[in-house]
Scaffold this motif. Structure first.
Motif, PDB file in Angstrom:
ATOM      1  N   ASP A  93       0.848  -1.189   0.000  1.00  0.00           N
ATOM      2  CA  ASP A  93       0.000   0.000   0.000  1.00  0.00           C
ATOM      3  C   ASP A  93       0.881   1.234   0.000  1.00  0.00           C
ATOM      4  OD1 ASP A  93      -2.225  -1.635   0.241  1.00  0.00           O
ATOM      5  OD2 ASP A  93      -2.456  -1.303   2.390  1.00  0.00           O
ATOM      6  N   ASN A  94       0.434   2.234  -0.741  1.00  0.00           N
ATOM      7  CA  ASN A  94       1.063   3.548  -0.768  1.00  0.00           C
ATOM      8  C   ASN A  94       2.512   3.520  -1.225  1.00  0.00           C
ATOM      9  OD1 ASN A  94       0.939   6.317  -0.610  1.00  0.00           O
ATOM     10  ND2 ASN A  94       1.637   6.361   1.505  1.00  0.00           N
ATOM     11  N   ILE A  95       2.766   2.783  -2.289  1.00  0.00           N
ATOM     12  CA  ILE A  95       4.079   2.835  -2.933  1.00  0.00           C
ATOM     13  C   ILE A  95       3.949   3.901  -4.014  1.00  0.00           C
ATOM     14  CG2 ILE A  95       5.765   1.575  -4.351  1.00  0.00           C
ATOM     15  CD1 ILE A  95       5.734   0.554  -1.513  1.00  0.00           C
ATOM     16  N   SER A  96       4.425   5.078  -3.709  1.00  0.00           N
ATOM     17  CA  SER A  96       4.315   6.231  -4.613  1.00  0.00           C
ATOM     18  C   SER A  96       2.852   6.466  -5.003  1.00  0.00           C
ATOM     19  CB  SER A  96       5.199   6.033  -5.844  1.00  0.00           C
ATOM     20  OG  SER A  96       5.468   7.273  -6.469  1.00  0.00           O
ATOM     21  N   GLY A  97       1.954   6.235  -4.029  1.00  0.00           N
ATOM     22  CA  GLY A  97       0.533   6.453  -4.257  1.00  0.00           C
ATOM     23  C   GLY A  97      -0.210   5.278  -4.855  1.00  0.00           C
ATOM     24  N   TYR A  98       0.467   4.168  -5.101  1.00  0.00           N
ATOM     25  CA  TYR A  98      -0.150   2.991  -5.705  1.00  0.00           C
ATOM     26  C   TYR A  98      -0.332   1.879  -4.681  1.00  0.00           C
ATOM     27  CZ  TYR A  98       1.022   5.073 -10.212  1.00  0.00           C
ATOM     28  OH  TYR A  98       1.124   5.908 -11.278  1.00  0.00           O
ATOM     29  N   ARG A  99      -1.221   0.941  -5.042  1.00  0.00           N
ATOM     30  CA  ARG A  99      -1.418  -0.269  -4.255  1.00  0.00           C
ATOM     31  C   ARG A  99      -1.273  -1.453  -5.205  1.00  0.00           C
ATOM     32  NH1 ARG A  99      -7.024  -1.903  -1.732  1.00  0.00           N
ATOM     33  NH2 ARG A  99      -6.829  -3.197  -3.302  1.00  0.00           N
ATOM     34  N   PHE A 100      -0.406  -2.390  -4.837  1.00  0.00           N
ATOM     35  CA  PHE A 100      -0.093  -3.521  -5.705  1.00  0.00           C
ATOM     36  C   PHE A 100      -0.285  -4.848  -4.983  1.00  0.00           C
ATOM     37  CE2 PHE A 100       2.846  -0.147  -7.123  1.00  0.00           C
ATOM     38  CZ  PHE A 100       2.537  -0.083  -8.468  1.00  0.00           C
ATOM     39  N   THR A 101      -0.587  -5.876  -5.761  1.00  0.00           N
ATOM     40  CA  THR A 101      -0.419  -7.259  -5.335  1.00  0.00           C
ATOM     41  C   THR A 101       0.585  -7.858  -6.306  1.00  0.00           C
ATOM     42  OG1 THR A 101      -2.643  -7.456  -4.427  1.00  0.00           O
ATOM     43  CG2 THR A 101      -1.516  -9.501  -5.019  1.00  0.00           C
ATOM     44  N   ASP A 102       1.669  -8.397  -5.763  1.00  0.00           N
ATOM     45  CA  ASP A 102       2.747  -8.976  -6.554  1.00  0.00           C
ATOM     46  C   ASP A 102       2.853 -10.466  -6.259  1.00  0.00           C
ATOM     47  OD1 ASP A 102       3.685  -6.451  -7.590  1.00  0.00           O
ATOM     48  OD2 ASP A 102       4.619  -6.089  -5.650  1.00  0.00           O
ATOM     49  N   PHE A 103       3.118 -11.230  -7.299  1.00  0.00           N
ATOM     50  CA  PHE A 103       3.388 -12.651  -7.169  1.00  0.00           C
ATOM     51  C   PHE A 103       4.798 -12.904  -7.684  1.00  0.00           C
ATOM     52  CE2 PHE A 103      -1.177 -12.222  -7.591  1.00  0.00           C
ATOM     53  CZ  PHE A 103      -1.649 -13.004  -6.551  1.00  0.00           C
ATOM     54  N   PHE A 104       5.617 -13.521  -6.849  1.00  0.00           N
ATOM     55  CA  PHE A 104       7.015 -13.778  -7.167  1.00  0.00           C
ATOM     56  C   PHE A 104       7.257 -15.276  -7.290  1.00  0.00           C
ATOM     57  CE2 PHE A 104       6.915  -9.846  -4.793  1.00  0.00           C
ATOM     58  CZ  PHE A 104       7.764  -9.015  -5.502  1.00  0.00           C
ATOM     59  N   ASN A 105       8.066 -15.664  -8.258  1.00  0.00           N
ATOM     60  CA  ASN A 105       8.601 -17.019  -8.339  1.00  0.00           C
ATOM     61  C   ASN A 105      10.087 -16.917  -8.032  1.00  0.00           C
ATOM     62  OD1 ASN A 105       6.308 -18.602  -9.079  1.00  0.00           O
ATOM     63  ND2 ASN A 105       6.386 -17.604 -11.064  1.00  0.00           N
ATOM     64  N   LEU A 106      10.547 -17.765  -7.132  1.00  0.00           N
ATOM     65  CA  LEU A 106      11.940 -17.750  -6.700  1.00  0.00           C
ATOM     66  C   LEU A 106      12.562 -19.131  -6.890  1.00  0.00           C
ATOM     67  CD1 LEU A 106      10.083 -16.200  -4.244  1.00  0.00           C
ATOM     68  CD2 LEU A 106      12.372 -15.400  -3.738  1.00  0.00           C
ATOM     69  N   LEU A 107      13.856 -19.144  -7.140  1.00  0.00           N
ATOM     70  CA  LEU A 107      14.633 -20.374  -7.188  1.00  0.00           C
ATOM     71  C   LEU A 107      15.852 -20.208  -6.293  1.00  0.00           C
ATOM     72  CD1 LEU A 107      14.533 -21.169 -11.004  1.00  0.00           C
ATOM     73  CD2 LEU A 107      13.362 -22.421  -9.185  1.00  0.00           C
ATOM     74  N   LYS A 108      16.283 -21.308  -5.717  1.00  0.00           N
ATOM     75  CA  LYS A 108      17.497 -21.299  -4.905  1.00  0.00           C
ATOM     76  C   LYS A 108      18.655 -21.674  -5.822  1.00  0.00           C
ATOM     77  CE  LYS A 108      19.218 -22.559  -0.399  1.00  0.00           C
ATOM     78  NZ  LYS A 108      18.991 -23.365   0.813  1.00  0.00           N
ATOM     79  N   VAL A 109      19.458 -20.678  -6.163  1.00  0.00           N
ATOM     80  CA  VAL A 109      20.563 -20.837  -7.103  1.00  0.00           C
ATOM     81  C   VAL A 109      21.868 -20.672  -6.339  1.00  0.00           C
ATOM     82  CG1 VAL A 109      21.628 -19.945  -9.211  1.00  0.00           C
ATOM     83  CG2 VAL A 109      19.123 -19.868  -8.953  1.00  0.00           C
ATOM     84  N   ASP A 110      22.738 -21.661  -6.428  1.00  0.00           N
ATOM     85  CA  ASP A 110      24.025 -21.615  -5.716  1.00  0.00           C
ATOM     86  C   ASP A 110      23.841 -21.278  -4.238  1.00  0.00           C
ATOM     87  OD1 ASP A 110      25.417 -22.241  -8.065  1.00  0.00           O
ATOM     88  OD2 ASP A 110      25.526 -20.118  -8.641  1.00  0.00           O
ATOM     89  N   GLY A 111      22.792 -21.857  -3.643  1.00  0.00           N
ATOM     90  CA  GLY A 111      22.554 -21.687  -2.210  1.00  0.00           C
ATOM     91  C   GLY A 111      21.861 -20.400  -1.808  1.00  0.00           C
ATOM     92  N   GLN A 112      21.458 -19.565  -2.787  1.00  0.00           N
ATOM     93  CA  GLN A 112      20.807 -18.289  -2.486  1.00  0.00           C
ATOM     94  C   GLN A 112      19.461 -18.195  -3.203  1.00  0.00           C
ATOM     95  OE1 GLN A 112      22.214 -15.938  -0.391  1.00  0.00           O
ATOM     96  NE2 GLN A 112      23.762 -17.504  -0.040  1.00  0.00           N
ATOM     97  N   TRP A 113      18.452 -17.700  -2.502  1.00  0.00           N
ATOM     98  CA  TRP A 113      17.150 -17.484  -3.120  1.00  0.00           C
ATOM     99  C   TRP A 113      17.197 -16.238  -3.984  1.00  0.00           C
ATOM    100  CZ3 TRP A 113      13.546 -21.038  -3.353  1.00  0.00           C
ATOM    101  CH2 TRP A 113      13.565 -22.065  -2.410  1.00  0.00           C
ATOM    102  N   THR A 114      16.593 -16.327  -5.170  1.00  0.00           N
ATOM    103  CA  THR A 114      16.558 -15.199  -6.092  1.00  0.00           C
ATOM    104  C   THR A 114      15.222 -15.197  -6.824  1.00  0.00           C
ATOM    105  OG1 THR A 114      17.734 -14.090  -7.900  1.00  0.00           O
ATOM    106  CG2 THR A 114      17.701 -16.481  -7.967  1.00  0.00           C
ATOM    107  N   VAL A 115      14.689 -14.010  -7.071  1.00  0.00           N
ATOM    108  CA  VAL A 115      13.444 -13.874  -7.819  1.00  0.00           C
ATOM    109  C   VAL A 115      13.752 -14.049  -9.304  1.00  0.00           C
ATOM    110  CG1 VAL A 115      11.541 -12.341  -8.447  1.00  0.00           C
ATOM    111  CG2 VAL A 115      12.450 -12.306  -6.102  1.00  0.00           C
ATOM    112  N   VAL A 116      13.027 -14.972  -9.949  1.00  0.00           N
ATOM    113  CA  VAL A 116      13.213 -15.186 -11.381  1.00  0.00           C
ATOM    114  C   VAL A 116      12.055 -14.628 -12.199  1.00  0.00           C
ATOM    115  CG1 VAL A 116      14.777 -17.139 -11.130  1.00  0.00           C
ATOM    116  CG2 VAL A 116      12.305 -17.541 -11.285  1.00  0.00           C
TER     117      VAL A 116
END
Length: 126
Positions: A93-116
């Motif tokens: 809520d209120n990100i520069s006046g906007y409201r968002f719903t975000d869906f992220f897919n992540l993978l664990k690459v070389d032992g670290q989680w990253t958004v793909v």
């Protein structure tokens, strides 16, 4: 412990998502950039049409069109983890006046989680 537990993995994913949330609130893509894989994508619906592509588009928009939002709020609604794959929902809520719903897919690459990939819904302004 040699194998991370669900709690360990969950906390690591939350740390990644918090980078995204902080970068959005501060309108600074350099803060959120480490959360994303260099090959990540972003897609959403803008003016009734599919919009998006490489994640650099998000970074460019954050840096050029957004303003710091000290009253921004974010909630990590859910995180689902199976092995080296995960998905997450974040409502903001209120990100520069906007409201968002975000869906992220992540993978664990070389032992670290990253958004793909990220898809989003922009809620109508109140």
């Amino acid at each position: 412990m040699s194998n991370p537990t669900y709690v360990d993995e969950y906390n690591a994913i939350v740390e990644v998502l918090n980078k995204y949330n902080e970068g959005g609130a501060k309108a600074n893509s350099a803060i959120m950039k480490p959360a994303f894989n260099e090959k990540a994508t972003i897609f959403g619906i803008e003016d009734g049409k599919l919009a998006g592509g490489p994640i650099q588009g998000l970074f460019d928009t954050i840096d050029s069109a957004f303003k710091p939002s000290p009253n921004a709020k974010a909630a990590i609604v859910r995180v689902d983890i199976v092995g080296t794959a995960a998905s997450a929902r974040v409502d903001t809520d209120n990100i520069s006046g906007y409201r968002f719903t975000d869906f992220f897919n992540l993978l664990k690459v070389d032992g670290q989680w990253t958004v793909v990939s990220k898809i989003y819904h922009t809620h109508p302004s109140a």
